[in-house]
Scaffold this motif. Sequence first.
Motif, PDB file in Angstrom:
ATOM      1  N   ALA A 180       0.635  -1.534  -0.376  1.00  0.00           N
ATOM      2  CA  ALA A 180       0.146  -0.012   0.257  1.00  0.00           C
ATOM      3  C   ALA A 180       0.512   1.260  -0.345  1.00  0.00           C
ATOM      4  O   ALA A 180       0.007   2.204   0.160  1.00  0.00           O
ATOM      5  CB  ALA A 180      -0.872  -0.018   0.903  1.00  0.00           C
ATOM      6  N   VAL A 181       2.093   1.191   0.597  1.00  0.00           N
ATOM      7  CA  VAL A 181       2.636   2.192   0.393  1.00  0.00           C
ATOM      8  C   VAL A 181       3.007   2.517  -1.169  1.00  0.00           C
ATOM      9  O   VAL A 181       3.487   3.787  -1.224  1.00  0.00           O
ATOM     10  CB  VAL A 181       4.524   1.914   0.918  1.00  0.00           C
ATOM     11  CG1 VAL A 181       5.504   2.867   1.252  1.00  0.00           C
ATOM     12  CG2 VAL A 181       3.951   1.717   2.720  1.00  0.00           C
ATOM     13  N   VAL A 182       3.454   1.478  -1.521  1.00  0.00           N
ATOM     14  CA  VAL A 182       3.842   2.108  -3.478  1.00  0.00           C
ATOM     15  C   VAL A 182       2.275   2.571  -3.995  1.00  0.00           C
ATOM     16  O   VAL A 182       2.267   3.768  -4.799  1.00  0.00           O
ATOM     17  CB  VAL A 182       4.360   0.321  -3.664  1.00  0.00           C
ATOM     18  CG1 VAL A 182       4.510   1.630  -5.771  1.00  0.00           C
ATOM     19  CG2 VAL A 182       5.760   0.632  -3.410  1.00  0.00           C
ATOM     20  N   THR A 183       1.617   2.748  -3.789  1.00  0.00           N
ATOM     21  CA  THR A 183      -0.230   1.997  -4.273  1.00  0.00           C
ATOM     22  C   THR A 183      -0.215   4.132  -3.676  1.00  0.00           C
ATOM     23  O   THR A 183      -0.812   5.133  -4.448  1.00  0.00           O
ATOM     24  CB  THR A 183      -0.642   1.980  -4.229  1.00  0.00           C
ATOM     25  OG1 THR A 183      -0.189  -0.020  -4.387  1.00  0.00           O
ATOM     26  CG2 THR A 183      -2.476   1.940  -4.761  1.00  0.00           C
ATOM     27  N   ASP A 184       0.112   4.485  -2.715  1.00  0.00           N
ATOM     28  CA  ASP A 184      -0.693   5.615  -1.723  1.00  0.00           C
ATOM     29  C   ASP A 184       0.420   6.627  -2.661  1.00  0.00           C
ATOM     30  O   ASP A 184       0.172   7.702  -2.678  1.00  0.00           O
ATOM     31  CB  ASP A 184      -0.040   5.970  -0.885  1.00  0.00           C
ATOM     32  CG  ASP A 184      -1.314   4.524   0.208  1.00  0.00           C
ATOM     33  OD1 ASP A 184      -2.234   4.219  -0.583  1.00  0.00           O
ATOM     34  OD2 ASP A 184      -1.005   4.658   1.322  1.00  0.00           O
ATOM     35  N   TYR A 185       1.227   6.007  -2.021  1.00  0.00           N
ATOM     36  CA  TYR A 185       2.984   7.471  -3.806  1.00  0.00           C
ATOM     37  C   TYR A 185       2.203   7.486  -4.885  1.00  0.00           C
ATOM     38  O   TYR A 185       2.608   9.015  -4.911  1.00  0.00           O
ATOM     39  CB  TYR A 185       4.581   6.926  -3.286  1.00  0.00           C
ATOM     40  CG  TYR A 185       4.883   7.234  -3.692  1.00  0.00           C
ATOM     41  CD1 TYR A 185       5.922   8.766  -3.088  1.00  0.00           C
ATOM     42  CD2 TYR A 185       5.779   7.189  -5.280  1.00  0.00           C
ATOM     43  CE1 TYR A 185       6.540   9.558  -4.225  1.00  0.00           C
ATOM     44  CE2 TYR A 185       6.301   7.899  -6.023  1.00  0.00           C
ATOM     45  CZ  TYR A 185       7.439   8.930  -5.106  1.00  0.00           C
ATOM     46  OH  TYR A 185       7.975  10.151  -5.882  1.00  0.00           O
ATOM     47  N   ARG A 186       1.842   6.382  -5.509  1.00  0.00           N
ATOM     48  CA  ARG A 186       1.485   7.475  -7.218  1.00  0.00           C
ATOM     49  C   ARG A 186       0.068   7.825  -6.563  1.00  0.00           C
ATOM     50  O   ARG A 186       0.123   8.356  -7.414  1.00  0.00           O
ATOM     51  CB  ARG A 186       1.046   5.544  -7.602  1.00  0.00           C
ATOM     52  CG  ARG A 186       0.484   5.328  -9.111  1.00  0.00           C
ATOM     53  CD  ARG A 186       0.246   4.861  -9.664  1.00  0.00           C
ATOM     54  NE  ARG A 186      -0.209   4.786 -11.209  1.00  0.00           N
ATOM     55  CZ  ARG A 186      -1.053   5.438 -11.316  1.00  0.00           C
ATOM     56  NH1 ARG A 186      -1.250   6.232 -11.033  1.00  0.00           N
ATOM     57  NH2 ARG A 186      -0.916   5.852 -13.172  1.00  0.00           N
ATOM     58  N   ASP A 187      -0.707   7.209  -6.414  1.00  0.00           N
ATOM     59  CA  ASP A 187      -1.765   8.466  -5.833  1.00  0.00           C
ATOM     60  C   ASP A 187      -1.541   9.864  -5.472  1.00  0.00           C
ATOM     61  O   ASP A 187      -1.915  10.691  -6.191  1.00  0.00           O
ATOM     62  CB  ASP A 187      -2.888   7.933  -5.156  1.00  0.00           C
ATOM     63  CG  ASP A 187      -3.434   6.464  -5.836  1.00  0.00           C
ATOM     64  OD1 ASP A 187      -3.284   5.966  -6.646  1.00  0.00           O
ATOM     65  OD2 ASP A 187      -4.007   6.087  -4.853  1.00  0.00           O
ATOM     66  N   ARG A 188      -0.198  10.071  -4.386  1.00  0.00           N
ATOM     67  CA  ARG A 188      -0.211  11.444  -4.090  1.00  0.00           C
ATOM     68  C   ARG A 188       0.568  11.934  -4.688  1.00  0.00           C
ATOM     69  O   ARG A 188       0.219  13.289  -5.431  1.00  0.00           O
ATOM     70  CB  ARG A 188       0.673  11.148  -3.095  1.00  0.00           C
ATOM     71  CG  ARG A 188      -0.262  10.501  -1.797  1.00  0.00           C
ATOM     72  CD  ARG A 188       0.263  10.547  -0.402  1.00  0.00           C
ATOM     73  NE  ARG A 188       2.254  10.738  -0.202  1.00  0.00           N
ATOM     74  CZ  ARG A 188       2.017   9.202   0.488  1.00  0.00           C
ATOM     75  NH1 ARG A 188       0.847   8.304   0.610  1.00  0.00           N
ATOM     76  NH2 ARG A 188       3.545   8.939   0.554  1.00  0.00           N
TER      77      ARG A 188
END
Length: 293
Positions: A180-188
């Motif tokens: 989820a860290v990578v996914t959240d980073y992509r979204d941000r």
Amino acid sequence: MANSMTGFGRGIAMDEGRELQVELKAVNHRYLDISLRMSKALGAFEDRIRKTLSQKLARGHVDVYVSYRNFGLTGREVRADLQLAAAYMEALAQIKERFPALHDDVTLLGVSRLPDVLAVTDGPEDEEAVAALLDAALGQALESMTAMRAAEGENLVADVLVRIGLIAERLRVVEEQAPAVVTDYRDRLAERIAALNPGTQLDEARLATEVALFADRCSVTEEIVRLKSHLAQFEKTARAEGAVGRKLDFMVQEMNRETNTIGSKANDLTITNAVLEIKGEIEKIREQIQNIE
């Protein structure tokens, strides 16, 4: 199961008027350190005691107290050191000459009570009989202390294994949260680009490249795998017999190293909190295993 380094044991052996008592007090120590306290008459048995303890114990500071009495000993002699008595008398005469006002109350009994004027010597001891008593008393003390060390070691191991389980639970949180860290980073990152360049078409290829670089930097997969391996090896070692304290201490260092790396890579509050909890449990384990042999 691993043993504690803390323990106490006492042994008493008696035979034909002889009585020999051994007390053992052990605390934690990096190596095996034996401190002996006994009368000079038993000095010949020092190596015997050290060898016996070295065969049974691997680590710990051990205080050994040995007392011996022979109520049936015959052939005692009382010897007077006449030269020493003469020296005392000469010294007393000098004091009298220097201080004539002093009352002269020197008596035979008084001189005999001066240090080392009279010496009592025992008759010859039966060393084989004393050695047999020593072996019996030391064996009892060792057995008692070993049982205490085993019981405390069992409690220590039970405690640290519970904490190993808690670490494993928090590690699962890290493992589940990591993707989820990578996914959240992509979204941000996509949101920031859109906010800075409104109306501009998002370059998906460039975004994917940036996200891939970030994912590589913050990946904790290898650390999680190694930490899981350390946890499994720690549990296996803690359940093994023999002196395992040093091995456990080394494993704790490695566990702490992997946890620090995960924490340094973490860019997520959930992972950070889990890492802090893991480090807290590791520190408690470190304190406990300092007393494991």
